[in-house]
Design a protein around this motif. Sequence first.
Motif, PDB file in Angstrom:
ATOM      1  N   LEU A 264     -14.191  -9.984 -14.274  1.00 46.46           N
ATOM      2  CA  LEU A 264     -14.655  -9.072 -13.233  1.00 46.46           C
ATOM      3  C   LEU A 264     -16.061  -9.487 -12.799  1.00 46.46           C
ATOM      4  O   LEU A 264     -16.770 -10.142 -13.559  1.00 46.46           O
ATOM      5  CB  LEU A 264     -14.653  -7.627 -13.740  1.00 46.46           C
ATOM      6  N   PRO A 265     -16.514  -9.158 -11.604  1.00 43.21           N
ATOM      7  CA  PRO A 265     -15.849  -8.247 -10.676  1.00 43.21           C
ATOM      8  C   PRO A 265     -14.621  -8.857  -9.992  1.00 43.21           C
ATOM      9  O   PRO A 265     -14.478 -10.074  -9.919  1.00 43.21           O
ATOM     10  CB  PRO A 265     -16.953  -7.960  -9.641  1.00 43.21           C
ATOM     11  N   VAL A 266     -13.759  -7.966  -9.478  1.00 42.69           N
ATOM     12  CA  VAL A 266     -12.684  -8.384  -8.589  1.00 42.69           C
ATOM     13  C   VAL A 266     -13.295  -8.491  -7.193  1.00 42.69           C
ATOM     14  O   VAL A 266     -13.880  -7.529  -6.698  1.00 42.69           O
ATOM     15  CB  VAL A 266     -11.533  -7.359  -8.579  1.00 42.69           C
ATOM     16  N   ILE A 267     -13.169  -9.654  -6.581  1.00 39.46           N
ATOM     17  CA  ILE A 267     -13.789  -9.850  -5.275  1.00 39.46           C
ATOM     18  C   ILE A 267     -12.800  -9.516  -4.159  1.00 39.46           C
ATOM     19  O   ILE A 267     -11.753 -10.152  -4.014  1.00 39.46           O
ATOM     20  CB  ILE A 267     -14.301 -11.292  -5.108  1.00 39.46           C
ATOM     21  N   THR A 268     -13.118  -8.483  -3.412  1.00 40.66           N
ATOM     22  CA  THR A 268     -12.374  -8.155  -2.193  1.00 40.66           C
ATOM     23  C   THR A 268     -13.362  -8.282  -1.033  1.00 40.66           C
ATOM     24  O   THR A 268     -14.544  -8.556  -1.234  1.00 40.66           O
ATOM     25  CB  THR A 268     -11.788  -6.732  -2.255  1.00 40.66           C
ATOM     26  N   TYR A 269     -12.871  -8.087   0.171  1.00 43.12           N
ATOM     27  CA  TYR A 269     -13.732  -8.204   1.352  1.00 43.12           C
ATOM     28  C   TYR A 269     -13.455  -7.058   2.313  1.00 43.12           C
ATOM     29  O   TYR A 269     -12.311  -6.611   2.461  1.00 43.12           O
ATOM     30  CB  TYR A 269     -13.492  -9.540   2.074  1.00 43.12           C
ATOM     31  N   TRP A 270     -14.511  -6.588   2.958  1.00 40.29           N
ATOM     32  CA  TRP A 270     -14.333  -5.653   4.052  1.00 40.29           C
ATOM     33  C   TRP A 270     -13.824  -6.437   5.258  1.00 40.29           C
ATOM     34  O   TRP A 270     -14.315  -7.526   5.552  1.00 40.29           O
ATOM     35  CB  TRP A 270     -15.638  -4.941   4.400  1.00 40.29           C
ATOM     36  N   ASN A 271     -12.823  -5.875   5.920  1.00 43.58           N
ATOM     37  CA  ASN A 271     -12.189  -6.535   7.057  1.00 43.58           C
ATOM     38  C   ASN A 271     -12.276  -5.670   8.305  1.00 43.58           C
ATOM     39  O   ASN A 271     -12.074  -4.449   8.241  1.00 43.58           O
ATOM     40  CB  ASN A 271     -10.703  -6.794   6.763  1.00 43.58           C
ATOM     41  N   ALA A 272     -12.575  -6.313   9.431  1.00 42.40           N
ATOM     42  CA  ALA A 272     -12.478  -5.653  10.737  1.00 42.40           C
ATOM     43  C   ALA A 272     -11.078  -5.920  11.271  1.00 42.40           C
ATOM     44  O   ALA A 272     -10.643  -7.068  11.346  1.00 42.40           O
ATOM     45  CB  ALA A 272     -13.531  -6.200  11.691  1.00 42.40           C
ATOM     46  N   ILE A 273     -10.359  -4.860  11.608  1.00 40.21           N
ATOM     47  CA  ILE A 273      -8.943  -4.961  11.968  1.00 40.21           C
ATOM     48  C   ILE A 273      -8.716  -4.387  13.367  1.00 40.21           C
ATOM     49  O   ILE A 273      -9.265  -3.345  13.724  1.00 40.21           O
ATOM     50  CB  ILE A 273      -8.078  -4.201  10.942  1.00 40.21           C
ATOM     51  N   TYR A 274      -7.920  -5.080  14.157  1.00 39.92           N
ATOM     52  CA  TYR A 274      -7.547  -4.572  15.476  1.00 39.92           C
ATOM     53  C   TYR A 274      -6.096  -4.926  15.772  1.00 39.92           C
ATOM     54  O   TYR A 274      -5.500  -5.785  15.102  1.00 39.92           O
ATOM     55  CB  TYR A 274      -8.459  -5.133  16.572  1.00 39.92           C
ATOM     56  N   LYS A 275      -5.530  -4.276  16.755  1.00 35.66           N
ATOM     57  CA  LYS A 275      -4.120  -4.470  17.072  1.00 35.66           C
ATOM     58  C   LYS A 275      -3.949  -5.642  18.031  1.00 35.66           C
ATOM     59  O   LYS A 275      -4.588  -5.702  19.073  1.00 35.66           O
ATOM     60  CB  LYS A 275      -3.540  -3.195  17.673  1.00 35.66           C
ATOM     61  N   LYS A 276      -3.080  -6.580  17.663  1.00 32.62           N
ATOM     62  CA  LYS A 276      -2.872  -7.776  18.477  1.00 32.62           C
ATOM     63  C   LYS A 276      -2.355  -7.440  19.868  1.00 32.62           C
ATOM     64  O   LYS A 276      -2.719  -8.085  20.853  1.00 32.62           O
ATOM     65  CB  LYS A 276      -1.871  -8.709  17.793  1.00 32.62           C
ATOM     66  N   SER A 277      -1.486  -6.438  19.955  1.00 30.84           N
ATOM     67  CA  SER A 277      -0.845  -6.123  21.232  1.00 30.84           C
ATOM     68  C   SER A 277      -1.778  -5.419  22.202  1.00 30.84           C
ATOM     69  O   SER A 277      -1.445  -5.229  23.368  1.00 30.84           O
ATOM     70  CB  SER A 277       0.390  -5.247  21.000  1.00 30.84           C
ATOM     71  N   ARG A 278      -2.956  -5.018  21.718  1.00 31.35           N
ATOM     72  CA  ARG A 278      -3.921  -4.367  22.598  1.00 31.35           C
ATOM     73  C   ARG A 278      -4.961  -5.387  23.065  1.00 31.35           C
ATOM     74  O   ARG A 278      -5.501  -6.146  22.259  1.00 31.35           O
ATOM     75  CB  ARG A 278      -4.637  -3.228  21.870  1.00 31.35           C
TER      76      ARG A 278
END
Length: 303
Positions: A264-278
């Motif tokens: 540990l630590p377990v490494i994750t990441y903050w992600n910015a997400i948006y919709k492809k179809s928009r």
Amino acid sequence: MDHFTIHQLKLFGTVVEAGNITKAAERLHMTQPAASIQLKKLQQNIGTDLYYMNGKNLTLTDAGKEFYRVFLSVRDRLEAFEATLTDLKSGLRGKLSITAASTAKYVMPYLLGEFKDKYPEVDIALKITNRFEVIHQITQMDYNLAILSQVPHNTDLESTPFLRNPLVFACHPSHPLSGKQNINLRTLRDEVFIIREEGSGTRIVMEELLSKSDIHPRIGMELGTNEAVKHAIMAGIGISLVSELSLKSDLELGKISLLDVESLPVITYWNAIYKKSRRVHPLTEHFLSFLEQRKEFSTEPIP
């Protein structure tokens, strides 16, 4: 099918979102009879019913559902055009709406504050809620962007990682394992665990981590927010996997300790997400570019 007007399209979309004609008319500063007349003309021009009323509840027909998708597409294009036009005239401005998982509150205000300093004419709306609601809101295109640490399995969503989010086991300072080095994960087998609500990104990671070590956790408490989990740890109820970004002040004040667990630590990441179809709004593109430029995979929150 005869032509319909942009005003009628906007009225129909507003009716769907408001749930009834009266509320939609109020939003558009119309009288209810005038709105009903325009909706009747719209359906006559199209040549089919778009909705029916069941008491006060509005239900879309198949044609109505498809026409609502037309409304969303046209609205997105008009908003994009307006933003581009404004950009050309007087610099970056408009409204940036973001929905984010609760633990992101330790990160996003710093980033958004920096962006706001750079572009003072931009209005920013940040909604902090649970993971399920965030996914629903970005899927329904209610917000420009979503912020999550665990990207949902949805082929219509695009994601960009922008900040390292280490997850660590935290305990009360008086815990017998506090201060010990290189603790084997299996040593935690008999511990009492505090967990987040079903669907939480942190819970997903913790369950996978414990499962790999064949640990079936004894649950002391299930809580809906990271803050509630931290307070349960401070109360000595149990241990939990939490974002290290959320612990800075608690560690400094000696209210919480970290467990030095192997791997540990377990490494994750903050992600910015948006919709492809928009169609991605120009303002959203600017913010994504800002995140890319500001990206720093550190264990410290952005000052």
